[in-house]
Design a protein around this motif. Structure first.
Motif, PDB file in Angstrom:
ATOM      1  N   MET A  21     -11.408   2.584   6.749  1.00 14.16           N
ATOM      2  CA  MET A  21     -10.298   2.198   5.552  1.00 14.16           C
ATOM      3  C   MET A  21      -8.223   1.793   6.710  1.00 14.16           C
ATOM      4  O   MET A  21      -7.804   2.186   5.523  1.00 14.16           O
ATOM      5  CB  MET A  21     -10.609   3.212   5.225  1.00 14.16           C
ATOM      6  N   SER A  22      -8.280   3.855   6.663  1.00 13.76           N
ATOM      7  CA  SER A  22      -7.441   3.717   7.512  1.00 13.76           C
ATOM      8  C   SER A  22      -6.689   2.340   8.333  1.00 13.76           C
ATOM      9  O   SER A  22      -4.969   2.222   8.523  1.00 13.76           O
ATOM     10  CB  SER A  22      -7.153   4.911   8.914  1.00 13.76           C
ATOM     11  N   VAL A  23      -7.440   1.894   9.504  1.00 10.76           N
ATOM     12  CA  VAL A  23      -6.285   1.128   9.538  1.00 10.76           C
ATOM     13  C   VAL A  23      -5.935  -0.492   9.282  1.00 10.76           C
ATOM     14  O   VAL A  23      -5.264  -0.779   8.780  1.00 10.76           O
ATOM     15  CB  VAL A  23      -7.243   0.383  11.132  1.00 10.76           C
ATOM     16  N   GLY A  24      -6.795  -0.445   7.465  1.00 11.08           N
ATOM     17  CA  GLY A  24      -7.037  -1.828   6.934  1.00 11.08           C
ATOM     18  C   GLY A  24      -5.911  -1.649   5.820  1.00 11.08           C
ATOM     19  O   GLY A  24      -4.914  -2.091   6.007  1.00 11.08           O
ATOM     20  N   SER A  25      -5.089   0.000   5.767  1.00 14.82           N
ATOM     21  CA  SER A  25      -4.459   0.621   4.847  1.00 14.82           C
ATOM     22  C   SER A  25      -3.310   0.153   5.400  1.00 14.82           C
ATOM     23  O   SER A  25      -2.239  -0.349   5.350  1.00 14.82           O
ATOM     24  CB  SER A  25      -4.623   1.752   4.668  1.00 14.82           C
ATOM     25  N   VAL A  26      -2.494   0.588   6.953  1.00 11.14           N
ATOM     26  CA  VAL A  26      -1.870   0.354   7.446  1.00 11.14           C
ATOM     27  C   VAL A  26      -1.715  -1.057   8.126  1.00 11.14           C
ATOM     28  O   VAL A  26      -0.054  -1.483   7.531  1.00 11.14           O
ATOM     29  CB  VAL A  26      -2.145   0.945   9.012  1.00 11.14           C
ATOM     30  N   LEU A  27      -2.615  -2.009   8.140  1.00  7.97           N
ATOM     31  CA  LEU A  27      -2.157  -3.327   8.181  1.00  7.97           C
ATOM     32  C   LEU A  27      -1.713  -3.936   6.966  1.00  7.97           C
ATOM     33  O   LEU A  27      -0.551  -5.069   7.037  1.00  7.97           O
ATOM     34  CB  LEU A  27      -3.876  -4.194   8.666  1.00  7.97           C
ATOM     35  N   ILE A  28      -2.454  -3.488   5.917  1.00  2.00           N
ATOM     36  CA  ILE A  28      -1.737  -3.727   4.658  1.00  2.00           C
ATOM     37  C   ILE A  28       0.453  -3.665   4.594  1.00  2.00           C
ATOM     38  O   ILE A  28       0.979  -4.160   3.787  1.00  2.00           O
ATOM     39  CB  ILE A  28      -2.949  -3.326   3.278  1.00  2.00           C
ATOM     40  N   LEU A  29      -0.105  -2.337   4.440  1.00  2.00           N
ATOM     41  CA  LEU A  29       1.809  -1.556   4.441  1.00  2.00           C
ATOM     42  C   LEU A  29       2.450  -2.564   5.289  1.00  2.00           C
ATOM     43  O   LEU A  29       3.857  -2.900   4.862  1.00  2.00           O
ATOM     44  CB  LEU A  29       1.222  -0.651   4.920  1.00  2.00           C
ATOM     45  N   HIS A  30       1.898  -3.279   6.447  1.00  2.00           N
ATOM     46  CA  HIS A  30       2.550  -3.744   7.163  1.00  2.00           C
ATOM     47  C   HIS A  30       2.900  -4.914   7.285  1.00  2.00           C
ATOM     48  O   HIS A  30       4.234  -5.846   7.367  1.00  2.00           O
ATOM     49  CB  HIS A  30       1.985  -3.888   8.877  1.00  2.00           C
ATOM     50  N   SER A  31       1.893  -5.156   6.520  1.00  2.00           N
ATOM     51  CA  SER A  31       2.080  -7.263   5.509  1.00  2.00           C
ATOM     52  C   SER A  31       3.611  -6.898   4.665  1.00  2.00           C
ATOM     53  O   SER A  31       3.815  -8.184   4.914  1.00  2.00           O
ATOM     54  CB  SER A  31       0.254  -7.644   5.640  1.00  2.00           C
ATOM     55  N   LEU A  32       3.133  -5.653   4.484  1.00  2.00           N
ATOM     56  CA  LEU A  32       4.256  -5.526   2.988  1.00  2.00           C
ATOM     57  C   LEU A  32       5.919  -6.172   3.186  1.00  2.00           C
ATOM     58  O   LEU A  32       6.435  -5.901   2.955  1.00  2.00           O
ATOM     59  CB  LEU A  32       3.536  -4.531   1.950  1.00  2.00           C
ATOM     60  N   ALA A  33       5.773  -5.291   5.179  1.00  2.00           N
ATOM     61  CA  ALA A  33       7.227  -4.478   5.732  1.00  2.00           C
ATOM     62  C   ALA A  33       7.646  -6.192   6.303  1.00  2.00           C
ATOM     63  O   ALA A  33       9.200  -6.243   6.323  1.00  2.00           O
ATOM     64  CB  ALA A  33       7.350  -3.797   6.426  1.00  2.00           C
ATOM     65  N   MET A  34       6.747  -7.139   6.038  1.00  2.00           N
ATOM     66  CA  MET A  34       7.255  -8.690   6.633  1.00  2.00           C
ATOM     67  C   MET A  34       7.943  -9.296   6.343  1.00  2.00           C
ATOM     68  O   MET A  34       7.390  -8.917   4.637  1.00  2.00           O
ATOM     69  CB  MET A  34       5.919  -8.571   7.091  1.00  2.00           C
ATOM     70  N   LYS A  35       8.534  -9.715   6.513  1.00  2.00           N
ATOM     71  CA  LYS A  35       9.545 -11.463   5.762  1.00  2.00           C
ATOM     72  C   LYS A  35       7.694 -12.043   4.764  1.00  2.00           C
ATOM     73  O   LYS A  35       7.434 -12.729   5.898  1.00  2.00           O
ATOM     74  CB  LYS A  35      10.322 -11.767   5.952  1.00  2.00           C
ATOM     75  N   LYS A  36       8.677 -12.664   4.118  1.00  2.00           N
ATOM     76  CA  LYS A  36       7.954 -13.956   3.282  1.00  2.00           C
ATOM     77  C   LYS A  36       7.448 -15.080   4.305  1.00  2.00           C
ATOM     78  O   LYS A  36       8.464 -15.252   4.627  1.00  2.00           O
ATOM     79  CB  LYS A  36       8.589 -14.035   2.359  1.00  2.00           C
ATOM     80  N   PRO A  37       6.480 -15.853   4.671  1.00  2.00           N
ATOM     81  CA  PRO A  37       6.191 -17.010   5.302  1.00  2.00           C
ATOM     82  C   PRO A  37       7.633 -18.149   5.035  1.00  2.00           C
ATOM     83  O   PRO A  37       7.499 -17.660   3.386  1.00  2.00           O
ATOM     84  CB  PRO A  37       4.972 -17.586   5.614  1.00  2.00           C
ATOM     85  N   ASP A  38       7.956 -18.966   5.549  1.00  2.00           N
ATOM     86  CA  ASP A  38       8.755 -19.986   5.141  1.00  2.00           C
ATOM     87  C   ASP A  38       7.814 -20.820   3.983  1.00  2.00           C
ATOM     88  O   ASP A  38       6.245 -21.480   4.157  1.00  2.00           O
ATOM     89  CB  ASP A  38       9.041 -20.662   6.300  1.00  2.00           C
TER      90      ASP A  38
END
Length: 97
Positions: free
Chosen positions: A80-97
């Motif tokens: 759950m911790s690793v999954g939460s970090v990945l979700i937060l990381h994805s929200l910080a990334m720019k949107k795909p073109d």
């Protein structure tokens, strides 16, 4: 291959859901077929005959035996911790073109 925002988000959701499942379930009982499949590599290494197969950590298994897997308590929290970090990381990334 470079992972984009959507793939990080999907991996995060998947890990969070698997982590929740690990926290809610205390043990998994494998079918006799899967138990025998997991026992075959260790039986070949130990030189046992096919009717009496051994699993690492267990004893000798009968042909219809079922193995019970009990995941440790920390595994669910870790997933759950690793999954939460990945979700937060994805929200910080720019949107795909």
């Amino acid at each position: 291959m470079e992972l984009n925002r959507n793939q990080y988000f999907f991996a995060g959701i998947l890990l969070v859901l698997i982590g929740v499942q690990m926290r809610m379930v205390s043990s998994f009982v494998l079918t006799p077929e899967v138990t025998q499949m997991l026992a075959k590599p260790t039986a070949v290494a130990q030189g046992d005959s096919p009717p009496t197969l051994a699993i690492a950590g267990g004893g000798v298994l009968a042909p219809g035996a079922k193995k019970t897997v009990r995941p440790p308590e920390w595994l669910g929290w870790c997933l759950m911790s690793v999954g939460s970090v990945l979700i937060l990381h994805s929200l910080a990334m720019k949107k795909p073109d």
